[in-house]
Structures are given as structure tokens and as C-alpha cells.
Design a protein around this motif. Sequence first.
Motif, PDB file in Angstrom:
ATOM      1  N   LYS A  89      20.419  80.851  92.640  1.00 42.89           N
ATOM      2  CA  LYS A  89      19.006  81.163  92.873  1.00 42.89           C
ATOM      3  C   LYS A  89      18.274  81.429  91.559  1.00 42.89           C
ATOM      4  CE  LYS A  89      19.747  83.165  97.470  1.00 42.89           C
ATOM      5  NZ  LYS A  89      19.673  84.398  98.294  1.00 42.89           N
ATOM      6  N   VAL A  90      19.014  81.865  90.553  1.00 39.30           N
ATOM      7  CA  VAL A  90      18.413  82.182  89.251  1.00 39.30           C
ATOM      8  C   VAL A  90      18.617  81.060  88.245  1.00 39.30           C
ATOM      9  CG1 VAL A  90      18.367  83.854  87.353  1.00 39.30           C
ATOM     10  CG2 VAL A  90      18.794  84.636  89.687  1.00 39.30           C
ATOM     11  N   PHE A  91      19.849  80.547  88.174  1.00 35.13           N
ATOM     12  CA  PHE A  91      20.197  79.599  87.111  1.00 35.13           C
ATOM     13  C   PHE A  91      20.429  78.169  87.597  1.00 35.13           C
ATOM     14  CE2 PHE A  91      21.878  83.807  85.831  1.00 35.13           C
ATOM     15  CZ  PHE A  91      21.100  84.015  84.701  1.00 35.13           C
ATOM     16  N   GLY A  92      20.393  77.951  88.911  1.00 37.60           N
ATOM     17  CA  GLY A  92      20.769  76.663  89.478  1.00 37.60           C
ATOM     18  C   GLY A  92      20.248  75.425  88.786  1.00 37.60           C
ATOM     19  N   PRO A  93      18.928  75.248  88.635  1.00 40.85           N
ATOM     20  CA  PRO A  93      18.409  73.997  88.070  1.00 40.85           C
ATOM     21  C   PRO A  93      18.433  73.925  86.545  1.00 40.85           C
ATOM     22  CG  PRO A  93      16.602  75.422  88.730  1.00 40.85           C
ATOM     23  CD  PRO A  93      17.871  76.122  89.135  1.00 40.85           C
ATOM     24  N   ILE A  94      18.805  75.011  85.898  1.00 39.46           N
ATOM     25  CA  ILE A  94      18.806  75.028  84.424  1.00 39.46           C
ATOM     26  C   ILE A  94      20.054  74.325  83.906  1.00 39.46           C
ATOM     27  CG2 ILE A  94      18.723  76.487  82.360  1.00 39.46           C
ATOM     28  CD1 ILE A  94      17.540  78.701  84.081  1.00 39.46           C
ATOM     29  N   ARG A  95      19.885  73.516  82.867  1.00 43.87           N
ATOM     30  CA  ARG A  95      21.041  72.864  82.248  1.00 43.87           C
ATOM     31  C   ARG A  95      21.967  73.933  81.685  1.00 43.87           C
ATOM     32  NH1 ARG A  95      18.599  68.215  78.413  1.00 43.87           N
ATOM     33  NH2 ARG A  95      17.454  70.047  77.664  1.00 43.87           N
ATOM     34  N   LEU A  96      23.247  73.727  81.869  1.00 43.91           N
ATOM     35  CA  LEU A  96      24.235  74.735  81.484  1.00 43.91           C
ATOM     36  C   LEU A  96      24.086  75.134  80.021  1.00 43.91           C
ATOM     37  CD1 LEU A  96      26.640  76.177  82.902  1.00 43.91           C
ATOM     38  CD2 LEU A  96      28.134  74.517  81.804  1.00 43.91           C
ATOM     39  N   LYS A  97      23.882  74.151  79.156  1.00 41.82           N
ATOM     40  CA  LYS A  97      23.797  74.424  77.719  1.00 41.82           C
ATOM     41  C   LYS A  97      22.501  75.142  77.329  1.00 41.82           C
ATOM     42  CE  LYS A  97      21.788  69.990  76.237  1.00 41.82           C
ATOM     43  NZ  LYS A  97      20.662  70.552  75.483  1.00 41.82           N
ATOM     44  N   ASP A  98      21.517  75.166  78.257  1.00 42.33           N
ATOM     45  CA  ASP A  98      20.234  75.796  77.941  1.00 42.33           C
ATOM     46  C   ASP A  98      20.155  77.250  78.371  1.00 42.33           C
ATOM     47  OD1 ASP A  98      19.314  73.472  76.820  1.00 42.33           O
ATOM     48  OD2 ASP A  98      18.293  72.773  78.645  1.00 42.33           O
ATOM     49  N   ILE A  99      21.155  77.720  79.126  1.00 37.31           N
ATOM     50  CA  ILE A  99      21.156  79.127  79.536  1.00 37.31           C
ATOM     51  C   ILE A  99      21.525  79.972  78.328  1.00 37.31           C
ATOM     52  CG2 ILE A  99      22.150  80.839  81.094  1.00 37.31           C
ATOM     53  CD1 ILE A  99      22.810  78.573  83.015  1.00 37.31           C
ATOM     54  N   THR A 100      20.696  80.935  78.012  1.00 32.97           N
ATOM     55  CA  THR A 100      20.932  81.761  76.825  1.00 32.97           C
ATOM     56  C   THR A 100      21.522  83.114  77.208  1.00 32.97           C
ATOM     57  OG1 THR A 100      18.740  82.808  76.867  1.00 32.97           O
ATOM     58  CG2 THR A 100      18.942  80.674  75.723  1.00 32.97           C
ATOM     59  N   ALA A 101      22.123  83.754  76.217  1.00 29.12           N
ATOM     60  CA  ALA A 101      22.684  85.084  76.440  1.00 29.12           C
ATOM     61  C   ALA A 101      21.584  86.071  76.808  1.00 29.12           C
ATOM     62  CB  ALA A 101      23.429  85.548  75.186  1.00 29.12           C
ATOM     63  N   LEU A 102      20.405  85.899  76.205  1.00 32.03           N
ATOM     64  CA  LEU A 102      19.292  86.800  76.494  1.00 32.03           C
ATOM     65  C   LEU A 102      18.844  86.664  77.949  1.00 32.03           C
ATOM     66  CD1 LEU A 102      17.233  88.859  75.517  1.00 32.03           C
ATOM     67  CD2 LEU A 102      15.758  86.961  74.776  1.00 32.03           C
ATOM     68  N   GLN A 103      18.760  85.420  78.435  1.00 31.51           N
ATOM     69  CA  GLN A 103      18.397  85.201  79.835  1.00 31.51           C
ATOM     70  C   GLN A 103      19.392  85.897  80.768  1.00 31.51           C
ATOM     71  OE1 GLN A 103      18.383  80.873  79.767  1.00 31.51           O
ATOM     72  NE2 GLN A 103      16.207  80.837  80.294  1.00 31.51           N
ATOM     73  N   TYR A 104      20.659  85.718  80.452  1.00 36.10           N
ATOM     74  CA  TYR A 104      21.695  86.289  81.307  1.00 36.10           C
ATOM     75  C   TYR A 104      21.689  87.811  81.230  1.00 36.10           C
ATOM     76  CZ  TYR A 104      26.244  87.235  83.379  1.00 36.10           C
ATOM     77  OH  TYR A 104      27.251  87.725  84.172  1.00 36.10           O
ATOM     78  N   GLN A 105      21.488  88.354  80.025  1.00 42.06           N
ATOM     79  CA  GLN A 105      21.421  89.801  79.855  1.00 42.06           C
ATOM     80  C   GLN A 105      20.288  90.399  80.690  1.00 42.06           C
ATOM     81  OE1 GLN A 105      23.292  92.204  77.243  1.00 42.06           O
ATOM     82  NE2 GLN A 105      22.758  93.010  79.253  1.00 42.06           N
ATOM     83  N   LYS A 106      19.120  89.758  80.640  1.00 44.62           N
ATOM     84  CA  LYS A 106      17.968  90.240  81.406  1.00 44.62           C
ATOM     85  C   LYS A 106      18.232  90.154  82.906  1.00 44.62           C
ATOM     86  CE  LYS A 106      14.278  89.347  78.041  1.00 44.62           C
ATOM     87  NZ  LYS A 106      13.033  88.585  77.759  1.00 44.62           N
ATOM     88  N   HIS A 107      18.992  89.116  83.313  1.00 44.18           N
ATOM     89  CA  HIS A 107      19.335  88.977  84.732  1.00 44.18           C
ATOM     90  C   HIS A 107      20.161  90.165  85.209  1.00 44.18           C
ATOM     91  CE1 HIS A 107      20.794  87.418  88.506  1.00 44.18           C
ATOM     92  NE2 HIS A 107      22.036  87.414  88.059  1.00 44.18           N
ATOM     93  N   LEU A 108      21.131  90.584  84.411  1.00 42.11           N
ATOM     94  CA  LEU A 108      21.965  91.730  84.800  1.00 42.11           C
ATOM     95  C   LEU A 108      21.139  93.008  84.892  1.00 42.11           C
ATOM     96  CD1 LEU A 108      25.230  91.117  82.724  1.00 42.11           C
ATOM     97  CD2 LEU A 108      24.789  90.551  85.120  1.00 42.11           C
ATOM     98  N   TYR A 109      20.220  93.184  83.949  1.00 46.96           N
ATOM     99  CA  TYR A 109      19.349  94.361  84.000  1.00 46.96           C
ATOM    100  C   TYR A 109      18.454  94.331  85.240  1.00 46.96           C
ATOM    101  CZ  TYR A 109      20.605  95.545  79.161  1.00 46.96           C
ATOM    102  OH  TYR A 109      21.282  95.890  78.029  1.00 46.96           O
ATOM    103  N   GLN A 110      18.000  93.118  85.590  1.00 41.54           N
ATOM    104  CA  GLN A 110      17.137  92.981  86.763  1.00 41.54           C
ATOM    105  C   GLN A 110      17.895  93.317  88.044  1.00 41.54           C
ATOM    106  OE1 GLN A 110      13.765  92.309  86.661  1.00 41.54           O
ATOM    107  NE2 GLN A 110      13.897  92.887  88.833  1.00 41.54           N
ATOM    108  N   LEU A 111      19.179  92.966  88.078  1.00 43.07           N
ATOM    109  CA  LEU A 111      19.990  93.293  89.256  1.00 43.07           C
ATOM    110  C   LEU A 111      20.005  94.800  89.496  1.00 43.07           C
ATOM    111  CD1 LEU A 111      23.086  90.925  88.901  1.00 43.07           C
ATOM    112  CD2 LEU A 111      21.195  90.716  90.509  1.00 43.07           C
ATOM    113  N   LYS A 112      20.116  95.559  88.418  1.00 43.81           N
ATOM    114  CA  LYS A 112      20.108  97.015  88.570  1.00 43.81           C
ATOM    115  C   LYS A 112      18.751  97.493  89.067  1.00 43.81           C
ATOM    116  CE  LYS A 112      20.689 101.424  86.247  1.00 43.81           C
ATOM    117  NZ  LYS A 112      20.815 102.141  84.967  1.00 43.81           N
TER     118      LYS A 112
END
Length: 421
Positions: A113-136
Motif C-alpha cells: 500500500k505504501v511502496f507497491g508501485p515504486i521501483r525497488l531501486k528508488d526506495i530510499t532509506a529516508l522514505q522507509y524510516q519515515k514510514h516506520l515513524y508514521q506507523l507509530k
Amino acid sequence: MPKRKPTNNKKPPKLPKNVREDNGRYTYRYDVYEIVDGKSKRKQKETPSFRTSREAEEAGILIKAQQINGTYVDEKNMTFSEWADQWMEMYAERTDKKNSISTHKNRIKQLKKVFGPIRLKDITALQYQKHLYQLKKDGKSLNTILGRHGTMGMIFKKAVNPPFEFIKTDITKNIELPAFAPTFEELEKMDEQEGYLEKEQLNLFINRAYEIADNRETEKEILIARQCARALHVLAYSGLRIGELCALDRGSIDEINKSIRVTKTLYIQEGIEKYALNTPKNGSARTVGVTDIVTDLLKEQAVEKKKLMLMSETYYNGRHFIFANAKRKPGYPLSPLEIARYMKEVLESLKEHDLPSDLSPHNLRHTYTSLSAEAGIDLSAIQHQLGHTNDKITTKIYEHVTKGRRITNMEKLDRLLSSIN
């Protein structure tokens, strides 16, 4: 008349189909398909260049074979959804734990739902970090976040490491998990023990379980309820997980040596008829010792199970389960949900005795820890019986129960020393 110089009319060798030459190097051209605006679009790509046309052709043939077999991945444009699905297929092939497969599928569904259409190589650590914070921020628990992070880490690790190496960086590494500082209410509860029944409470609980069963209206209802009561009795006196108990068959029991061989656990997420037997939670088998009381309970269960078999028009004989379903699907394994419902009924009937009403069959493992500690059994032996080597709850209960014994021992020593003076 002067001789004419021979002319070289020899044509250059014909290149294999789809092979192209450029400055003495050879590539293979092939088609890939991308989804653009919901439609499939053809696009041509070329392999890296090779020294000979034969090498380029062989590389192309390999790509074609991968496309036919469905194993080809276009690493430059591969989306998270595409790789997550392929990772899930590979994971499912190398494990028989259906509950683990189901868990990862559910987590991937949320990650898509968050990363599905994004190319794997384009997902950044910052994007993923913010996702974890958003989950909280969205109110997700620490366990939920840890679970989703674990699945994401497995997906990226597979993509980075050989033989795939689709991307260069695992963005889940060195990520910071959201901090979950306990509230003052949680701090106050930290010294409270995990739910379990004290010896006197357990005696009351077991007696009431059989009493409720014996008050059922028909003989068959009595036998069905007594089976649940007996299952709860065995859980409290053996420390087995409920899935392990429901998976027991005749070959699991060694009456001579008073032991149970635990090699499997029951999985029924897709319904009792589609039950699966997985390896135990820690992935290894174990042999646990049992008391005479437990062996007598299992013998009694075998007798009453035969009575239920005679009362059933049809009976599943695919496997001879010790605790078997006797309602809609006679002979299939007894559902852990049925045992849990019966336990709730028993606890509800004991409210006036101040027994906790929110306990589950899993808490009977804690009860077993408490009883074993009170009996003076070593912690390592208890952990082996339970099927784990390092469990905080088990250690906590053990230390709580043995604390009183240590104080008593010190009092004895104090009296001895006082008598010397």
C-alpha cells in the motif's frame, strides 16, 4: 594483357537473430513489457556488450528462457510489488510453516500500500524510516512494527545478495525503530507476573471443568466436554503448547517411559478439513517427560474417544489424533478454538472465586512453570519441557516462585548461625 587483381566478394558472416554489432562488440536485443497507465507496453532492451556474437546470443537465449519460465526480472524497472511477490513465492517453497507464510503475506499486503508501485531501486532509506515513524503515529504497536520491519528486511536482503543482486543497497539496514517508552502505568505493572493459576486456583479450575462437562444433557455432549476438560488438564500438567497437544497422535505417546515426543504442531487457519501439521515453533523436535497423572489422562482419553467414534456415522481416519473433533467433522483434530472456548466458559463460572477471566490456554504453560518451580525443578529442565531455551516470561515466573524458597532458606541459615552464637 595484365592480370586483374582478384576481388574479395566474400560477405561478412551473418549475425544470429537479434544480435547487433557495434565497433567489434556484440549485444543481444530483446523485448520487455512494462505496465504504463494500466496497459502493457513493449520496450526493447539490449544485453551488455560481449567480445563475440556467440556470447551475446547465449546471453539472449538465457534471458528468453527466464521470460518463458517467469523467472526473468527487469532490475531497472522492477517495482516493490513485483519483487515482493517473487520473494514470497521463493519463501513459500522453502518452508512448510503455513502460519509463517500467512503472516508474511499479510505484512507484504500492507507494505504494498505504501511502496507497491515504486521501483525497488528508488526506495530510499529516508522514505522507509519515515514510514516506520508514521506507523507509530498511526497507533501501531511495537510488535506490529517489528514484524513488518522483519519482512521488509528479508525482502531487501534477498535482492541485494547473490545470486540476484538486483540492487546495491539494503535500505533496511541501520534503520532506527521508533522509540516506545513505557507509560508510568506500564512501569507500575512491570513487576506483576504474567497470568497463571496458583496451585489452589488450578485445583478449583480443573474440578469445575469436569463438573461443567458432567452436567451436559446428553452422553455425547458430556464426552465432548470432558475431552476439552481433559485437554486443559494435560496442558497445565505438561507445559505443551495447545497446537502441539492438538497434533498428538498415537505414535507420540510412550507410556513405558512416560514421555511425549513433540514433533509437530497443528495449523488450521484455512479450516479443520484443510489442517496442516507444521514443525514445532522453535523448529526442532523434543521429548518431554510426563507424570503418571498425565499418562492416566491420556489412557482415559483413548477410552472415551472410542465411545465418540461409535456415536459418529462417519469418522476421519487419515490420522489417529489423541484429541479428536467429535462435532461437525468427527475424527479430524480437535480445534484449539474449541478448547479455548471451553476454558472461557469454566473461568466465567468461577468469577465469584476471583479467578482471572481473561486467561487463555497459553497461560496454562505459565501455570506449568509455576508448579514446576514450586516443586524444585531446575529452570533449564523447565525450559526444555516448554520447548525454548531463553524466555523472559518463564524466567520471571520461575524467579517469582523460587523467591519465597530462597527467603525461607536464608531464614533457616540465620537460625543456624544464631544458635552458634
